[in-house]
Design a protein around this motif. Structure first.
Motif, short mmCIF file in Angstrom:
data_model
loop_
_atom_site.label_atom_id
_atom_site.label_comp_id
_atom_site.label_asym_id
_atom_site.label_seq_id
_atom_site.Cartn_x
_atom_site.Cartn_y
_atom_site.Cartn_z
N GLU A 298 0.84 -1.20 0.00
CA GLU A 298 0.00 0.00 0.00
C GLU A 298 0.87 1.25 0.00
O GLU A 298 1.68 1.46 0.91
N ALA A 299 0.75 2.06 -1.04
CA ALA A 299 1.51 3.31 -1.16
C ALA A 299 0.92 4.10 -2.32
O ALA A 299 0.37 3.53 -3.26
N VAL A 300 1.05 5.41 -2.26
CA VAL A 300 0.60 6.24 -3.37
C VAL A 300 1.50 5.97 -4.58
O VAL A 300 2.73 6.09 -4.48
N VAL A 301 0.90 5.58 -5.71
CA VAL A 301 1.67 5.28 -6.91
C VAL A 301 1.20 6.13 -8.09
O VAL A 301 1.49 5.81 -9.25
N THR A 302 0.48 7.22 -7.82
CA THR A 302 0.00 8.09 -8.88
C THR A 302 0.82 9.37 -8.92
O THR A 302 1.65 9.63 -8.04
N GLY A 303 0.58 10.20 -9.93
CA GLY A 303 1.31 11.45 -10.05
C GLY A 303 2.79 11.21 -10.27
O GLY A 303 3.20 10.39 -11.10
N SER A 304 3.63 11.89 -9.51
CA SER A 304 5.07 11.75 -9.67
C SER A 304 5.57 10.39 -9.22
O SER A 304 6.73 10.03 -9.46
N MET A 305 4.70 9.59 -8.57
CA MET A 305 5.09 8.25 -8.12
C MET A 305 4.95 7.19 -9.21
O MET A 305 5.39 6.06 -9.04
N LEU A 319 2.53 -8.94 -5.86
CA LEU A 319 1.59 -8.39 -4.87
C LEU A 319 0.85 -7.19 -5.47
O LEU A 319 1.47 -6.34 -6.12
N PRO A 320 -0.46 -7.08 -5.27
CA PRO A 320 -1.19 -5.90 -5.76
C PRO A 320 -0.64 -4.62 -5.13
O PRO A 320 -0.27 -4.59 -3.96
N LEU A 321 -0.59 -3.57 -5.94
CA LEU A 321 -0.18 -2.24 -5.46
C LEU A 321 -1.43 -1.42 -5.22
O LEU A 321 -2.21 -1.17 -6.14
N ILE A 322 -1.61 -1.00 -3.97
CA ILE A 322 -2.83 -0.30 -3.58
C ILE A 322 -2.52 1.18 -3.33
O ILE A 322 -1.72 1.52 -2.46
N SER A 323 -3.14 2.05 -4.12
CA SER A 323 -3.02 3.49 -3.93
C SER A 323 -4.34 3.99 -3.36
O SER A 323 -5.31 4.19 -4.08
N SER A 324 -4.41 4.13 -2.04
CA SER A 324 -5.70 4.26 -1.36
C SER A 324 -6.36 5.63 -1.46
O SER A 324 -7.56 5.72 -1.64
#
Length: 595
Positions: A298-305, A319-324
């Motif tokens: 679980e981590a922010v993976v949008t925008g600059s990520m 493992l699924p990547l969860i951007s909550s």
């Protein structure tokens, strides 16, 4: 504002989410009415509204502002003037923004009431993760959190980063709730020594590896910092596990106390198992191998990520990547109601109770609509946004920000009930420009991503990147700094010259038509250059921004650098340089395909 509800009750959380998204327009109108009626007598609003607090007067008379427009009011409060310059409630503290864009953190006002709302907001998305990912309740979370030393303004107001604020707001009488869901003790997470905190959280997580159901960090970049730290310290961690004794350099009382709860006896079998995995030729899937019962990262993976998604997928082993959720220091904004969406397709649903949201329409090339955007900007309400259109987000908050330009560009992808969902496009900021060319953050990300595909046959990964404009000679040109990593331990850190030269050309031909025309026709812009830097260069860059007051948990690598100090760090780390040997063709085409 969000209604009061029991944040530990999943049904209550889901009910509130359904209600606020179903009644989005009505809630937005009531939020604006509440903000204006409360703060009508503040100096800021009186200066524009003269006592008129209706929506029409608000939109007609209040300007759209940036932080620099607002800075004088913030500075006055920081120096000791009353909070009622901008807000009717006492400002309890200032939140520090990450500060990597301008170099130093901004100060964002926060009231106690707003802080309570943010904690409630965080409770809304938790049931969604459990709903979509099974068996999470069979274990705990290994979430890597780091606090930053707080400071004070001249008047004594505390300045904290948002995560520090959340971690320090945990009531001591409720620590048992933390321990019920988190692997690492709360006391370690609140240690201000980042290295000791990171080491001890890893140690606790490895000792309890069979009890870890999910892992994560606030941002993809901070989670990868942990993986990088593990790569450097795994032998020492194994030694601690084998002997049942933590290293002597761990001296922080909170860390020592936290680790002692779990590192109670020698465990040579566990140490050998971890050594076996970490000693393998490749670290592909290392997260899944070390924590076999983990269900997601679980981590922010949008925008600059977005750039870090391939690295997370490599280390995550499927493992699924969860951007909550999506938020900023200024305001918490949206929730991902479908956590299992592919990272590249994540959309956030706006929670209309958190602030009054307006949307400044942005054309496909990131230019504001209208011939004179400052005079006649096209601004629409939340209920009036259109699917497929891009907007810069404007917020008005209970803590005293009015028609504040957040700088984030959002693309509307649909609606959840009556609340818009959006894809985070990037920052409304030119990161590179030599002449009339304008390269935005999203453009640069896409171009660099295209080039990194050429590294895959050589078992190399892009660890991080940034850029600058070099005007020291004519014609000037774009410079991209790359730090490369190996998928296999015996792989060369750098491929042949022709591969990097082709990467330069791939970036160039992926940029917009104005850039390509300047390159091809009149030589206004010279060949793009990639400079490969040594391992750890971007850690040094991060340390520079940390020394200026940024936070490890919230740090984002700036996608362009202008300060002499930052450029010196990067230039001193350069190990090889490559120029584009071909000129990209120019042809009229859409600057942003797929929009």
């Amino acid at each position: 504002m969000l209604p009061r509800f029991d944040p530990t009750n999943p049904l209550a959380c889901m009910s509130v989410l359904e209600d606020v998204t179903s009644n989005a327009k009505q809630i937005q109108d009531s939020v604006l009415e509440a903000i204006l009626s409360r703060n009508a007598q503040t100096e800021y609003l009186k200066g524009f509204l003269s006592g008129h607090i209706d929506k029409q007067s608000f939109k007609k008379n209040l300007p759209l502002v940036t932080y620099e427009d607002y800075r004088s009011y913030i500075d006055r409060i920081a120096d000791g003037e009353s909070s009622n310059l901008i807000c009717d409630r006492p400002i309890s503290l200032f939140l520090a923004s990450t500060g990597t864009s301008g170099g130093y953190p901004k100060l964002i006002p926060l009231t106690a009431e707003d802080m309570e709302q943010r904690i409630l907001f965080a409770s809304l998305y938790a049931p969604l993760v459990f709903k979509h990912i099974g068996r999470l309740t069979e274990g705990k979370s290994l979430m890597f959190y780091f606090v930053t030393r707080e400071s004070e303004t001249a008047s004594g107001l505390i300045v904290r980063f948002m995560l520090t604020c959340v971690l320090k707001s945990v009531n001591p009488s409720n620590i048992f709730l933390w321990d019920r869901v988190q692997v690492s003790p709360h006391e370690i997470s609140t240690c201000v020594d980042t290295s000791q905190a990171m080491y001890c959280q890893l140690l606790c997580g490895l000792v309890q590896r069979e009890n870890v159901a999910r892992l994560g960090a606030p941002f993809a970049s901070s989670f990868l910092k942990v993986i990088n730290f593990l790569e450097d310290h795994w032998t020492e961690l194994c030694s601690n596990i084998r002997t049942g004794r933590v290293s002597d350099w761990i001296t922080d009382a909170q860390c020592v106390s936290g680790v002692s709860k779990f590192l109670t006896a020698p465990n040579p079998d566990l140490a050998s198992l971890i050594e076996k995995e970490c000693s393998k030729i490749s670290w592909e899937g290392i997260v899944k191998r070390l924590w076999p019962k983990a269900k997601c990262i679980e981590a922010v993976v949008t925008g600059s990520m977005v750039q870090y998604i391939p690295l997370l997928e490599f280390y995550g082993g499927g493992l699924p990547l969860i951007s909550s959720w999506y938020g900023a220091s200024e305001c918490f904004i949206g929730i991902n109601v479908d956590p299992l969406t592919k990272p590249c397709d994540v959309s956030y649903t706006i929670v209309p109770s958190m602030a009054y949201f307006e949307f400044l329409e942005v054309e496909k090339d990131h230019q504001e609509t209208g011939h004179n955007p400052t005079k006649n900007p096209v601004v629409v309400d939340l209920a009036d946004v259109k699917i497929g259109h891009d907007y810069e987000l404007i917020i008005t908050t209970f803590s005293g920000l009015y028609r504040y330009r957040l700088g984030d560009v959002l693309r509307v992808t649909g609606f959840y009930n009556n609340a818009p969902q959006f894809y985070f496009v990037g920052r409304q900021k030119v990161v590179l420009s030599m002449d009339i060319d304008k390269t935005y953050e999203e453009d640069l990300h896409k171009a660099v991503t295209s080039a990194t595909h050429l590294l895959e046959p050589h078992d190399l990964m892009l660890i991080d990147f940034t850029s600058r404009v070099d005007s020291s000679s004519f014609p000037g040109h774009y410079v991209i700094y790359w730090e490369l990593g190996r998928k296999l331990k015996d792989a060369k850190v750098e491929p042949h010259r022709h591969v990097l030269e082709e990467c330069c050309f791939t970036i160039e031909k992926s940029l917009n038509s104005v850039y390509r025309k300047l390159r091809m026709n009149d030589g206004t812009v010279g060949p793009l250059e990639i400079k490969v830097v040594k391992r750890g260069a971007f850690d040094e860059l991060m340390n520079l921004f940390l020394s200026r007051g940024s936070s490890v948990s919230q740090y984002k690598t700036p996608r362009s650098v202008t300060s002499e100090e930052a450029m010196k760090i990067l230039e001193e780390a350069v190990v090889s340089e490559f120029l584009s040997t071909k000129t990209p063709s120019w042809e009229p085409r859409e600057m942003h395909s797929g929009r």
